[in-house]
Scaffold this active site. Structure first.
Site: not given
Ligand code: GLA
Length: 728
Positions: A477, A547
């Site tokens: 990420d 997301d």
């Molecule tokens: C980001 C990702 C999510 C999740 C969060 C965790 O927003 O896109 O899918 O993994 O971080 O903090």
């Protein structure tokens, strides 16, 4: 031979399966003559029409009298006769900005050279590609540009990049070094691009190319949620099945710019490359600089053909590793099931519940490490939190093994929390500028990947977790954009290099990791799709698309993403209803139907499912195992546009055209309306197909000519058709 050079006329003709790209050296300049439908090799010199429209622009007395401002150029430079936007601009040792590139030489090479340190399309044998390198040189400053044209004829694409070399005796500064620039002789095009934001990525915008510059770009230190590094030019009537479309896609993950501009003589110039606003690069004598690669493709059959060309290329000659071809596991990610709140017991309960559902891999998302219980700490401290997982990741993995589940985890290696052991030990390891506050985004700063010791630290942290082979999947990420972009490791006159050096550092780190852990499936993420680009796909074959896991919102996001990127790259999960981001209540079948259009998985708490839903999950996991390959590797056709219509529909057809999986979602019911029938594409007209769930049979020509009746009532209702060829 894909590259044809005529020494008499000094023409280069690059042929792909359906297109030709033609250039000619005239008066020492490399001119662009043509890009369009494939032509026979020959003398096309007449394509160039010298109109001599001076209109206040100078005539090149030492350039055969060209008025450069009115000439289509392959790699335009700033400072002499061309007053349009240049591809190359340089600050010379004497302070001037002039570059005057003239043809020096060229060579034609078999295969495709690697671009040092950068992701790029690759070939598996030299027969798949031929490369033309044209050397241009400024006779006064000694600055050279080698223009690379890699022609992958069967893939129907060519790629371009440039190597700029300082052949002079003092340092020069690159102010702008684009990857590709193309001149068109008219402006009758529409521009198509992606725009968006977090949770609403890659929406499609289409509007006419006009006089003036239209730029999409990112200066965020990431390709970003806001724009995507590609630009399409389409004839105004082009649609999914007809019309001319030109694409340039940048293989890069950092700040970029793509521009199309209508000019004074009603001609147009389009270019793509590193964002010049975020870039400068000092080149010492003898040093060179490689631009990122751009992929160019032309379609004479509309957007659908163009997308399928790019999908095929990216899936098979950009993505690498075991999972390029292998079916991706059906995974369940715990993020929306637990967020930051879990421990070993909870994971075990979820695992027990998953096991009989056909899920193959369980992903522990954020907060398994350091002291992390919310987003305000511990990034950088990549050791297991034993309070949550007393038996470590190995304990979890051992519990999962007999249940038939593999283990995956989340990492955010590029970041550092000010509240972390790492920051306390190395407060100077983040990007920053001394004397200025460090702006936090999601309570975090960005590590300075220009520093080799930071890259080594991250390699060691990730390696420590992966090296015993227990972790089969990593979600990588990147949850903020860059500010206060500075690296104390570089002198003041090189601070303009930081963002690009960051990406060179990231790519080096990723290359080591994916090379050393070839069996791990890596998934890229940046708050969902904030770095959904061809650069990341070189290292990680799939990306958490957004997301926003809401099936209805995903219709647009995935449709927009599919303009350029293959379905196999788009992670799509069935999440809970009501959806956590939007509150939409959506039938389970619809969530499944939409998630099947990507790398499939679940993002919910399986212990909260009803018995009926559990049975549905079981069925869909089994269906995915059977159809996953067609869904991932088949030809994708967009059938209904959710940006313009009250529904969305698509189909994926296997390479041999014997299987077609089609989906339809009704997004808005109009009273007594919605007489929808969905005409499929890509089938064999004469073949007989049986629809799996109803047992009905249809001829391919009926399915494509008339189509299938779609539901007309109940908002968010969907239908999934699986059509399989049967013998008469
Ligand atoms: C980001 C990702 C999510 C999740 C969060 C965790 O927003 O896109 O899918 O993994 O971080 O903090």
């Amino acid at each position: 031979m894909s590259i044809y050079f005529d020494p008499q006329t000094l023409q280069f003709q690059l042929n792909t399966r359906t297109s030709s790209y033609i250039m000619q050296v005239r008066n020492g300049f490399l001119l662009h003559l043509y890009w369009g439908a494939r032509l026979q090799n020959g003398d096309h010199s007449y394509f160039f029409r010298e109109q001599g429209r001076a209109a206040f622009s100078p005539r090149m007395e030492n350039g055969g009298g060209f008025i450069l401002d009115d000439v289509p150029l392959e790699y335009p430079c700033w400072g002499r006769g061309d007053l349009r936007t240049p591809a190359l601009e340089v600050r010379n040792p004497d302070g001037s900005n002039i570059v005057d590139l003239r043809y020096e030489s060229h060579e034609i090479l078999p295969g495709k050279p690697r671009i040092p340190g950068l992701p790029a399309v690759y070939v598996e044998n030299d027969g798949e590609c031929e490369t033309l390198v044209v050397r241009l040189r400024d006779g006064v400053s000694g600055v050279e540009a080698d223009l690379y044209y890699c022609v992958l004829e069967e893939y129907d694409v060519l790629t371009r990049y440039a190597r700029i070399r300082n052949g002079g005796t003092d340092a020069v500064r690159l102010l702008r070094a684009m990857s590709a620039s193309v001149d068109f002789d008219h402006t009758r095009y529409d521009i198509l691009s992606n725009y968006g934001t977090h949770c609403r990525e890659r929406q499609i915008e289409r509007h006419p190319l006009q006089h003036g510059r239209f730029t999409i770009s990112s200066r965020r230190g990431a390709s970003s949620h806001v724009h995507n590094p590609f630009l399409l030019l389409a004839s105004p009537t082009a649609d999914e099945t007809s019309g001319e479309v030109y694409a340039s896609v940048l293989v890069y993950s950092g700040s970029f710019a793509a521009e199309a501009a209508g000019g004074q003589f009603d001609a147009a110039r389009a270019m793509i490359g590193l964002n010049p606003e975020e870039f400068s690069w000092k080149l010492e004598p003898g040093e060179d600089f490689f631009t990122p690669e751009s992929v160019l493709t032309y379609s004479g059959e509309g957007l659908g053909y163009l997308s399928r060309t790019l999908h095929h290329l990216f899936r098979t000659r950009l993505c690498r590793g075991k999972y390029r071809d292998a079916r991706r596991p059906v995974l369940l990610n715990l993020w929306e099931a637990c967020y930051f709140n879990f421990d070993e017991e909870k994971i075990k309960r979820i695992a027990d519940s998953c096991a009989e559902l056909g899920v193959e891999l369980l992903v522990i998302d954020d907060a398994w490490f350091g002291e992390r219980n919310s987003d305000n700490s511990s990034l950088g401290d990549w050791y297991v939190n034993r309070k949550k997982l007393p038996h470590g990741l190995e304990g979890v993995e051992e519990y999962l093994k007999p249940l038939g589940l593999d283990l995956g985890i989340w990492f955010e290696p590029e970041m550092i929390s000010p509240n972390s052991d790492l920051y306390r030990a190395h407060p100077d390891w983040c990007l920053h500028v001394d004397g200025r506050p460090r702006s936090e985004g999601r309570n975090q700063l960005i590590l300075d990947l220009c520093r080799p010791e930071v890259r080594d630290y991250l390699y060691d942290c990730v390696s420590a977790v992966l090296k015993d082979g227990r972790i089969k999947y990593v979600k990588w990420d990147y949850n903020r954009n860059m500010t206060e972009v500075g690296s104390p490791t570089l002198p003041a006159d090189r601070q303009g290099e930081v963002t690009h050096r960051y990406y060179l550092g990231l790519y080096e780190l990723l290359e080591r990791l994916v090379g050393d852990y070839p069996d791990v499936l890596f998934e890229s993420c940046s708050g969902g799709g904030g770095r959904f680009d061809a650069g990341m796909l070189y290292y990680m074959p799939q990306v958490w698309t957004s997301d926003n896991s809401d099936a209805i919102e995903r219709l647009r996001i995935q449709y927009g993403t599919s303009l350029v990127y293959p379905l196999s790259a788009m992670s799509a999960h069935v999440s809970a209803s009501p959806n956590h981001q939007t509150g939409h209540v959506t039938p389970f079948e619809t969530r499944v139907c939409v998630a099947l259009t990507g790398s499939f998985g679940f993002e919910l708490d399986p212990t909260a499912l009803s018995d009926a839903e559990r049975e549905q999950v079981r069925q869909v996991a089994a269906l995915h195992k059977e159809l996953g390959e067609v869904l991932a590797t088949g030809d994708y056709y967009r059938l209904r546009n959710p940006f313009e219509e009250t529904c969305s529909a698509w189909c994926t057809v296997s390479a041999d055209r014997s299987v077609c999986v089609a989906g339809y979602v009704l997004t808005h019911v109009r009273m007594y309306g919605n007489n929808e029938r969905i005409a499929l594409r890509g089938l064999k007209p004469d073949a007989l197909y049986r629809e799996r769930f109803t047992g009905e049979t249809y001829r391919g020509d009926e399915l494509m000519g008339f189509g299938l009746h779609a539901p007309t009532t109940l908002e968010y209702r969907s239908i999934l058709w699986v059509l399989e060829e049967v013998s008469d």
